[in-house]
Design an enzyme around this catalytic site. Structure first.
Site, PDB file in Angstrom:
ATOM      1  N   ARG A 187       0.839  -1.196   0.000  1.00  0.00           N
ATOM      2  CA  ARG A 187       0.000   0.000   0.000  1.00  0.00           C
ATOM      3  C   ARG A 187       0.872   1.243   0.000  1.00  0.00           C
ATOM      4  O   ARG A 187       0.608   2.192  -0.736  1.00  0.00           O
ATOM      5  CB  ARG A 187      -0.864  -0.041   1.261  1.00  0.00           C
ATOM      6  CG  ARG A 187      -2.149   0.697   1.136  1.00  0.00           C
ATOM      7  CD  ARG A 187      -2.981   0.329   2.366  1.00  0.00           C
ATOM      8  NE  ARG A 187      -3.665   1.450   2.938  1.00  0.00           N
ATOM      9  CZ  ARG A 187      -4.114   1.493   4.182  1.00  0.00           C
ATOM     10  NH1 ARG A 187      -3.916   0.444   4.990  1.00  0.00           N
ATOM     11  NH2 ARG A 187      -4.755   2.542   4.611  1.00  0.00           N
ATOM     12  N   SER A 274     -30.266 -27.926   0.328  1.00  0.00           N
ATOM     13  CA  SER A 274     -30.331 -28.557  -0.981  1.00  0.00           C
ATOM     14  C   SER A 274     -31.721 -28.367  -1.565  1.00  0.00           C
ATOM     15  O   SER A 274     -32.695 -28.155  -0.840  1.00  0.00           O
ATOM     16  CB  SER A 274     -30.017 -30.047  -0.816  1.00  0.00           C
ATOM     17  OG  SER A 274     -30.620 -30.815  -1.825  1.00  0.00           O
ATOM     18  N   ARG A 313       5.374   0.384 -24.164  1.00  0.00           N
ATOM     19  CA  ARG A 313       3.995   0.038 -23.766  1.00  0.00           C
ATOM     20  C   ARG A 313       3.560  -1.130 -24.625  1.00  0.00           C
ATOM     21  O   ARG A 313       3.792  -1.125 -25.824  1.00  0.00           O
ATOM     22  CB  ARG A 313       3.011   1.207 -23.946  1.00  0.00           C
ATOM     23  CG  ARG A 313       1.616   0.879 -23.347  1.00  0.00           C
ATOM     24  CD  ARG A 313       0.748   2.117 -23.268  1.00  0.00           C
ATOM     25  NE  ARG A 313       1.541   3.216 -22.778  1.00  0.00           N
ATOM     26  CZ  ARG A 313       1.530   4.449 -23.304  1.00  0.00           C
ATOM     27  NH1 ARG A 313       0.701   4.729 -24.281  1.00  0.00           N
ATOM     28  NH2 ARG A 313       2.334   5.389 -22.829  1.00  0.00           N
TER      29      ARG A 313
END
Lengths: 439, 439, 439, 439
Positions: A187, A274, A313
């Site tokens: 981060r 179920s 790129r």
């Protein structure tokens, strides 16, 4: 028309994550790009790269503009990036060509898009950090509460030696502490991208200063060089997502196994029904954890491959990131939220665990017995004797301790094997809980 | 809030495929499940498994019912499958409990969902077959039209020997003929699923007959046994998608390379613009083809892993399929449509190709020259001589043929190397075109 | 110095497969290339492409030559392919330059290597076909022998409804029939490669005829065009290996689960011992089956990616095949041999299976009970009633049938639920066995 | 019989790495396990867990013992781990049962094997760190030397704007600084494993102290808890290998593209020869870099998946690590060594780069021209004008600057576009070189 179940009304609650997904929405992406342009214009105005009035006007406009994503679709399909269409649409919306011409000045699509991604990832990662924190706290409570609850440890699915449920939970929790530490590093590494058409800032003499100013205002790191074609920050993020979802998948896997009919040592409240079997209590949430881990691992492989990024790129490599990162991020968010939810709904069954310890003639005490016997027989012969007795116990259906008492009557077997025999398990559980609280 | 760019308003046109996506929409999935229940009820009514009036009523209702996907979300999040909620919602909508109780009689979620998937895949595969057919036809035209257009073949990116553009196109097309053949096999293998709660049809004595009748009415194959936990049909489909998108990715890769500045032998009309560089003509579509191949390959790995499917149903393994198949299918659909679009926009540049043949001192003729010389020097010495001359040619910047003429004046080099020198290239191009027309 | 455990003296017996590995050895590769050159020379001699005496001499020499792999290492490290060094070494060994110059005439490294690979794959695939046949036969015997042996079917690890062990085995076997059929197709598709330097046979006017003759003499298919850059045959093979090892991994996974302490429904004789726990009977072989499936799936993804093969030859893509195919093939071979070995050592425990059916208060009968009750209550209310009773049974620890008898005394529950309740399981088991014998 | 080309005499030089491989050899693995047992015995002796004379004897014996790997094969195939056989063989070799019984006291196979792996990884990582350092230094020299050498930056393969070769090299180098930092973290995280049969040290009361002492003597970290089933350290290592080989693969990819015929801007000395084409200079080493990246990425996916590790030990998940880690490590080692070798053999061609800047009518100056024109026309109109002129330039085959001079004669275009126009490229190159020297 969902390509991914997280985008489906039916499946979103099962496999999606609204909070993470919100940051990958079209409007969120547009908003983030506008924010980047605002910070760019501000920095360029302050540094005299563009006129101050244009800078102020652009920055203000980025806060007010509303751009229709659909209007970008056709041009994006041609150009491969939404930026040319978004620049045009935004300039048009600004209705002041003399000023709006300074929008996107000296930069390139990838600068805007990668910085906008970093901005959104910062928020996603904050969200994940919160979730990891809450999950770790839940696991710490669970480990603490059940530090002494004995159960069979299993290797290869076979009863091995006794442990405690708290120690098992601590084993789930430790990697999460590691992942949280790494998340914090990733981060703080999120960086602004500003290096122009081909990484050299050739159209902006003051580029490095603008980049530093943008980084400061957006709360991102200044990388001090181009990362257009260095995708390792994205690769590291993908690897982190794969690692954390794998660790959560392991929790899911263990819970599926613990909840099996005939074992039933741990239940997760709120199991699934179920359509035809009235009795079913399916471990749906644990199964989702496993599935998300598989998805994210596959995505991580694709993202890693895209780091073989050609030249300055590489369109195809970049598209691979777009095709995989959002679904990986949403899966990661879902996995974190669901794991926490599961942790709070886990119900260990002490009597089932006790049964687990005594079944198969109590052979789980075989290693411990072999060490007791080693004092008189030596380790090698003791191990061989217990092995023989284990087979006999199974064949006769008698407890191993009965046979030990028969053959080695001089030992007080109930004293020798009467403790918890689970070694450091309880301590390990409490140590994790303590670490989680301070970590 | 898109987890996948195909679900994004901005990116749908670039990376999505409306026609394929339509079959994976929530409403399409619900519709397909209703259709399966209709066929089931009809078969059960005909065979006396359920009352005839209930069968007729259910079948009619499946055609009229409109179920809101959102209403299924909460229960799906709990149960892991939408079927219990859908059964309840549909029964409620039918407003005739005595009859609607026979809905979903003796079957299980997976029967309904897998059969509904097979139904939709049949349509998807028909769509893909059409696209493959159109793409192959485009490539056949291209191969035919340019069968004799000379260009440099390249290995390792280096000029190798002459070929023709038509032969290159034929090389793109051959694997597609193979893939189309395989698609047809996979399509005819699509099977109904009807084996009840755990694969034994235990709640339906006439089950095998019902399955056969359903298969006939739905136009699917009767597998004659359960495939709940045999995921090889899904694995084979995933592998096919990965193989065909890889073959299309190869076309994309070749086009990116051919379109490079300084090579420019093939352009694709309608290239993408840059947000800052006015001159750019980016090969966006070819780059998308490469990216989609990478995505689908990653997904195929996950689907293959999910075939290690535990016991009679493995929730996590099944969820992996849900998380990957739709995006893989949409990527495949997009790739097929885009490749065809690209094939129609390919523009070879004969003069650039001619430059490509003569550059680097015409060394592309080196192998041919070595075979000419082999007649007088033997192969080994000829190869060595031409190797030496090749280096000299590069060092001096002179055509290889000049040096050959200098050292081996007795050979008429312009005659010896004056033909197309591209071997079977033109024939190969035309043979592919012919095969494509008949195949 | 093993990069792969199959090359390790320690681990070879666990994770390797001598018979498959033999075909990927250095000497086997060299031998296969020599064989290809022999067939090439013969065809070229017959068609007058090279002198008849050279052809005969080369062909004869290929049978006698012994080439030291180590001698090729340095040149291979430089050239990326062993062919130039092998051509030189073999020519030198022939000691007849006038004749040996015609070795490798008009062809290229990839022709020789791909054809040599096809030759070896043909033998590998024959070996695998035998193993698949033997494995299917073992499973057929097992399915037949235990067609009626009742056990609990499990979904999500939870007891679902009764099935039989034979039906479970049939479920393992069905995908193998499919894979064997596909293997036969892939095997007959193995093709010779002969298209010269860049796919055009430019150095061999009679190339197509030579290719046809080579194909005939080597027992391979004549593709009638170049497949240098069309890697779909390799991709399809990789996908097959991934699919078959996944199906075998599923068998392993089921066996690991069945052998768990507390379940113990199926044992595999010859389980592994622990270094410290005397009682351990680890399901080593089933665990290996799962691991091999994971390895091969990963490799298949890499091979598929390598089909995005640039231009007329892509060194890096081709190297990816070399780096993955041998280990995948050996893993596949090992998996097939081990699965067969495991199938012959599987020991179902009827009494443990019976316990599995009755545990958890016999709730496995819940679906069946709900259908019995549906006759009087309607399906919806019946399902709800049984659901409530199931919960009560668990809470009280009483058999579900006791509670059913209490609340619905008019039904003879022991008659209603007294059959095998396993539907088509026994028939399915026998049908598979029959199919396996005829297939 | 090589399952992997690094184990092949022919291919080892191309795709293997002796120095890394040495640490994964059978004998190296046995040696490392012996070393672990020695450290364990020493710590246990010091702490009174086992008799001091036994400890001393065992420790001494570990230094002298020679164990034949082949002798472990059969038992390893049965037990899944070599430890039981190795314990037996080593005890036998010690010829002192009273003392040797204390070998492997209170520990389990995984403790010994994982610690032995950590020991070898420490050495491998030191080797890699050296290689990374040398590679970074080579790149720094290259970046410095060519900081001002102008060339065309390329995006999507298209000329974008000018850059310098030094800046391109800096772009290769930056991620390596990041990877080296991470490697150092991973290396210091390598931990001893000592937690006994099932993670609780149940057979060794002084276990935690023994673990701490072992960690100290072996130079590994004391994890203070079990990591038997927390595979995140292995996952992180695998992710690192994938990330670093991808970054090196990017260098390879760029070099392949730069070396293409018709571009030829950068050559790598010592290129590969063809078996038939005398002129070929194939970029073999760069192609190997790309291939290794693909291999390691696939392996990393498998290792990540294996972190979904069931319960206290999961045989199949662990086997997946064995099947992938050695080949990944050898590929990583090879990639690092080869990249450094390549870096030292890179030869940029200034004149080819100059041609690259001027080709396509010098359109690479289009962005710069648009910013010049923006001063008089505004950005939007300037961009549109240059776009139109770019098309005209291509159509007419005239330099863009000629058309600019024609239409905007008031601007001194040779002055305006006469500088390097490569922005920060030279500074970036030198900044990287400086950073590499200090980092």
């Amino acid at each position: 028309m969902p390509a991914h179940p997280a985008d489906s009304a039916i499946y979103r609650g099962l496999l999606g994550d609204e909070e993470t997904a919100r940051l990958f929405s079209d409007s969120s992406e547009i908003r983030a790009m506008l924010l980047v342009w605002g910070a760019l214009a501000k920095a360029q105005g302050d540094l005299g790269v563009i006129p101050a009035d244009a800078a102020a006007f652009i920055e203000r406009s980025t806060r007010e503009a509303v751009i229709d994503p659909l209007g970008l679709a056709d041009a994006t399909a041609v150009n491969g990036v939404p930026v040319p269409a978004l620049v045009a649409a935004f300039r048009k919306a600004m209705e002041a060509p003399d000023l709006s011409q300074y929008l996107h000045w000296g930069t390139t699509s990838q600068d805007i898009m990668d910085t906008a991604l970093a901005l959104r990832l910062r928020r996603v990662m904050a969200l994940w950090d919160d979730r990891l924190g809450a999950l770790i706290a839940s696991l710490a409570r669970l480990a603490d509460a059940h530090a002494d609850l004995p159960m069979a440890a299993r290797t290869y699915g076979q009863a091995a030696t006794p442990t405690t449920f708290g120690a098992v939970v601590a084993g789930w929790g430790h990697p999460l502490l590691r992942h949280r530490q790494r998340l914090s590093e990733l981060r703080s590494g999120l960086a602004v991208s500003l290096s122009g058409a081909a990484g050299t800032l050739s159209a902006m003499a003051e580029g490095p200063k603008v980049r530093a100013a943008m980084a400061a205002s957006l709360g991102l790191r200044d990388p001090e060089h181009s990362w257009h074609s260095d995708r390792s920050p994205i690769v590291d993020l993908a690897a982190w997502m794969a690692a954390v979802t794998a660790s959560l998948g392991k929790i899911g896997q263990d819970l599926i196994l613990s909840a099996q009919t005939g074992i039933s040592e741990v239940a997760v409240e709120g199991a699934g029904a179920s359509s035809t079997m009235p009795q079913k209590q399916n471990p749906v949430a644990p199964s989702v954890l496993v599935a998300l881990a598989r998805l994210v691992a596959a995505g991580s492989g694709a993202v890693t491959g895209a780091a073989v990024h050609a030249q300055q790129r590489d369109g195809s490599a970049w598209f691979v990131e777009w095709l995989t990162l959002p679904s990986m991020a949403i899966a990661t968010g879902r996995s974190l939220a669901l794991a926490r939810d599961v942790a709070d709904r886990v119900r260990p069954d002490a009597s089932a665990m006790q049964r687990g310890l005594s079944q198969d003639c109590g052979l789980i005490m075989a290693e411990a017995a072999s060490f007791v016997l080693a004092r008189q027989l030596g380790r090698v012969e003791a191990q061989a004797s217990v092995k023989t007795l284990s087979k006999e116990a199974l064949a006769l259906g008698l407890p191993l301790t009965d046979l030990l008492a028969r053959d080695f009557p001089q030992t007080d077997w109930s004293a020798a094997l009467g403790g918890s025999m689970s070694g450091t398990a309880a301590d390990d559980a409490r140590a994790f809980a303590a670490l989680a609280r301070t970590g």
